[in-house]
Design a protein around this motif. Sequence first.
Motif, PDB file in Angstrom:
ATOM      1  N   GLN A 192       0.858  -1.177   0.000  1.00 60.33           N
ATOM      2  CA  GLN A 192       0.000   0.000   0.000  1.00 60.33           C
ATOM      3  C   GLN A 192       0.904   1.240   0.000  1.00 60.33           C
ATOM      4  O   GLN A 192       2.095   1.156   0.312  1.00 60.33           O
ATOM      5  N   VAL A 193       0.349   2.381  -0.343  1.00 61.53           N
ATOM      6  CA  VAL A 193       1.151   3.601  -0.397  1.00 61.53           C
ATOM      7  C   VAL A 193       1.787   3.891   0.959  1.00 61.53           C
ATOM      8  O   VAL A 193       2.970   4.251   1.036  1.00 61.53           O
ATOM      9  N   ARG A 194       1.046   3.700   2.033  1.00 64.47           N
ATOM     10  CA  ARG A 194       1.562   3.998   3.367  1.00 64.47           C
ATOM     11  C   ARG A 194       2.691   3.060   3.781  1.00 64.47           C
ATOM     12  O   ARG A 194       3.397   3.327   4.766  1.00 64.47           O
ATOM     13  N   GLU A 195       2.891   1.964   3.048  1.00 65.63           N
ATOM     14  CA  GLU A 195       3.941   0.995   3.372  1.00 65.63           C
ATOM     15  C   GLU A 195       5.203   1.212   2.554  1.00 65.63           C
ATOM     16  O   GLU A 195       6.224   0.546   2.775  1.00 65.63           O
ATOM     17  N   ALA A 196       5.163   2.151   1.606  1.00 58.58           N
ATOM     18  CA  ALA A 196       6.292   2.338   0.694  1.00 58.58           C
ATOM     19  C   ALA A 196       7.539   2.823   1.416  1.00 58.58           C
ATOM     20  O   ALA A 196       8.665   2.427   1.081  1.00 58.58           O
ATOM     21  N   ARG A 197       7.366   3.691   2.406  1.00 62.57           N
ATOM     22  CA  ARG A 197       8.526   4.239   3.126  1.00 62.57           C
ATOM     23  C   ARG A 197       9.306   3.123   3.821  1.00 62.57           C
ATOM     24  O   ARG A 197      10.528   3.032   3.687  1.00 62.57           O
ATOM     25  N   ALA A 198       8.587   2.277   4.542  1.00 63.91           N
ATOM     26  CA  ALA A 198       9.255   1.188   5.261  1.00 63.91           C
ATOM     27  C   ALA A 198       9.917   0.219   4.282  1.00 63.91           C
ATOM     28  O   ALA A 198      11.020  -0.282   4.543  1.00 63.91           O
ATOM     29  N   ALA A 199       9.259  -0.052   3.149  1.00 69.76           N
ATOM     30  CA  ALA A 199       9.835  -0.949   2.157  1.00 69.76           C
ATOM     31  C   ALA A 199      11.134  -0.377   1.598  1.00 69.76           C
ATOM     32  O   ALA A 199      12.143  -1.089   1.451  1.00 69.76           O
ATOM     33  N   MET A 200      11.142   0.932   1.310  1.00 68.13           N
ATOM     34  CA  MET A 200      12.351   1.553   0.783  1.00 68.13           C
ATOM     35  C   MET A 200      13.453   1.570   1.837  1.00 68.13           C
ATOM     36  O   MET A 200      14.636   1.354   1.523  1.00 68.13           O
ATOM     37  N   GLN A 201      13.107   1.793   3.059  1.00 68.15           N
ATOM     38  CA  GLN A 201      14.114   1.793   4.129  1.00 68.15           C
ATOM     39  C   GLN A 201      14.753   0.421   4.268  1.00 68.15           C
ATOM     40  O   GLN A 201      15.961   0.310   4.493  1.00 68.15           O
ATOM     41  N   ARG A 202      13.967  -0.645   4.124  1.00 67.08           N
ATOM     42  CA  ARG A 202      14.540  -1.992   4.183  1.00 67.08           C
ATOM     43  C   ARG A 202      15.494  -2.222   3.012  1.00 67.08           C
ATOM     44  O   ARG A 202      16.534  -2.871   3.174  1.00 67.08           O
ATOM     45  N   VAL A 203      15.151  -1.692   1.844  1.00 68.44           N
ATOM     46  CA  VAL A 203      16.046  -1.805   0.696  1.00 68.44           C
ATOM     47  C   VAL A 203      17.347  -1.070   0.971  1.00 68.44           C
ATOM     48  O   VAL A 203      18.447  -1.588   0.713  1.00 68.44           O
ATOM     49  N   MET A 204      17.261   0.127   1.512  1.00 67.77           N
ATOM     50  CA  MET A 204      18.449   0.929   1.788  1.00 67.77           C
ATOM     51  C   MET A 204      19.339   0.265   2.835  1.00 67.77           C
ATOM     52  O   MET A 204      20.568   0.387   2.786  1.00 67.77           O
ATOM     53  N   LYS A 205      18.729  -0.457   3.768  1.00 71.45           N
ATOM     54  CA  LYS A 205      19.488  -1.144   4.817  1.00 71.45           C
ATOM     55  C   LYS A 205      19.872  -2.566   4.419  1.00 71.45           C
ATOM     56  O   LYS A 205      20.449  -3.298   5.221  1.00 71.45           O
ATOM     57  N   GLN A 206      19.535  -2.938   3.180  1.00 73.07           N
ATOM     58  CA  GLN A 206      19.790  -4.289   2.661  1.00 73.07           C
ATOM     59  C   GLN A 206      19.120  -5.351   3.524  1.00 73.07           C
ATOM     60  O   GLN A 206      19.666  -6.422   3.772  1.00 73.07           O
ATOM     61  N   GLN A 207      17.913  -5.052   3.974  1.00 71.69           N
ATOM     62  CA  GLN A 207      17.152  -5.976   4.803  1.00 71.69           C
ATOM     63  C   GLN A 207      15.862  -6.428   4.116  1.00 71.69           C
ATOM     64  O   GLN A 207      15.048  -7.123   4.722  1.00 71.69           O
ATOM     65  N   ALA A 208      15.660  -6.047   2.885  1.00 71.26           N
ATOM     66  CA  ALA A 208      14.417  -6.370   2.174  1.00 71.26           C
ATOM     67  C   ALA A 208      14.409  -7.831   1.738  1.00 71.26           C
ATOM     68  O   ALA A 208      15.456  -8.446   1.503  1.00 71.26           O
ATOM     69  N   ARG A 209      13.199  -8.375   1.630  1.00 69.96           N
ATOM     70  CA  ARG A 209      13.002  -9.716   1.084  1.00 69.96           C
ATOM     71  C   ARG A 209      12.578  -9.580  -0.379  1.00 69.96           C
ATOM     72  O   ARG A 209      11.796  -8.696  -0.730  1.00 69.96           O
ATOM     73  N   PHE A 210      13.117 -10.458  -1.221  1.00 69.20           N
ATOM     74  CA  PHE A 210      12.873 -10.386  -2.651  1.00 69.20           C
ATOM     75  C   PHE A 210      12.254 -11.673  -3.176  1.00 69.20           C
ATOM     76  O   PHE A 210      12.525 -12.758  -2.658  1.00 69.20           O
ATOM     77  N   GLU A 211      11.440 -11.521  -4.207  1.00 70.18           N
ATOM     78  CA  GLU A 211      10.990 -12.659  -5.000  1.00 70.18           C
ATOM     79  C   GLU A 211      11.677 -12.558  -6.357  1.00 70.18           C
ATOM     80  O   GLU A 211      11.451 -11.604  -7.098  1.00 70.18           O
ATOM     81  N   PRO A 212      12.523 -13.549  -6.686  1.00 69.51           N
ATOM     82  CA  PRO A 212      13.142 -13.512  -8.016  1.00 69.51           C
ATOM     83  C   PRO A 212      12.130 -13.922  -9.075  1.00 69.51           C
ATOM     84  O   PRO A 212      11.391 -14.895  -8.911  1.00 69.51           O
TER      85      PRO A 212
END
Length: 342
Positions: free
Chosen positions: A159-179
């Motif tokens: 959701q739009v309100r979740e985009a900030r947290a998702a980007m922060q996880r990417v910046m911290k290299q903590q995001a989960r990915f689906e290849p």
Amino acid sequence: MRTVSNMIAVVTRETRLEGLKQRWGTSNQADFLLGAAVKHEVERRRQVRARRGIAVSETDLCEFADSAIELTDREVYEEEDAQYNESLQQLYRELDLGIPVREVDRSFLANFDFGRCLAVVVIGQDGLVANVAKYAGDLPVIGVNPDPLRYDGVLLPFQVREARAAMQRVMKQQARFEPITLAEVNTITGQRMVAFNDFFVGCRTHASARYTLEADGRRESQSSSGVLISTGAGATGWMSSVFNMAAGISRFTTDSELPRLSLARDERKLMWAVREPFVSRHSSADNIMGILNDGDELVLGSLMPTQGVIFSDGVEDDFLEFNSGNIATFSVSEQQARLVVG
């Protein structure tokens, strides 16, 4: 070599209302033409009834109008447009993380330098994610659903309100990915293209495509309305229409249902099918569908002097010419899309 990552790309596309304005110039002109379309449709249906000798009541006319308005409802377009732009503005606020944010319209994807980006945020329908992924390389792709009441969001997990947290996880290299497995084509002219959902190979017009097809050691000349090569992500898209047609014919002729093939989005396989193959003295239809495992190849040689094309993910404007003498090899790509899922 990628340059220093210094921005977040936000990929957008025009709303249906914006498309109407671009087509017809002004909102008033769009309103006028939509209204004229409704009147034309009501009159067409009235005339059909009249030719059959069926009386048309005022209630019938109201029903005709209601039905036509569903196809041209300006209020729905305005609601979609307002919701999308409200979500877009909120998204920019969520992405205020001290890193420049660059908006990229869908029409400029092929020319945008994604090498300068830290990540790509896509706000739109699922198809927009597919359009982006083939250009984004190995960048993280964050799919944001701007209108959950209208869009399924299969490729838009946030959701739009979740985009900030998702980007922060990417910046911290903590995001989960689906290849996501991509398809790839290479031609003898040195051109290369990848596809998130599917490739289409055929003629730019409705004329039949002429080509040779080689798979599993078998080669034949074919004439058809084109060839589809699909990934697992695209198996529920354009390729599903092939199964729908085959299932309908099977039900009509044998009263039975044909099984459908499916692939997971991360499965290292592709499926391909020939659309409406035609048998003649110069063309056959013995090899019309198959699976490409990782390392397998589907080879097509063009027999079309002009108008032959290869395009991916429904983007017809970004195509490879596929005319006589050109040979295209399709395979599972080493490149994968990285869809952020958590």
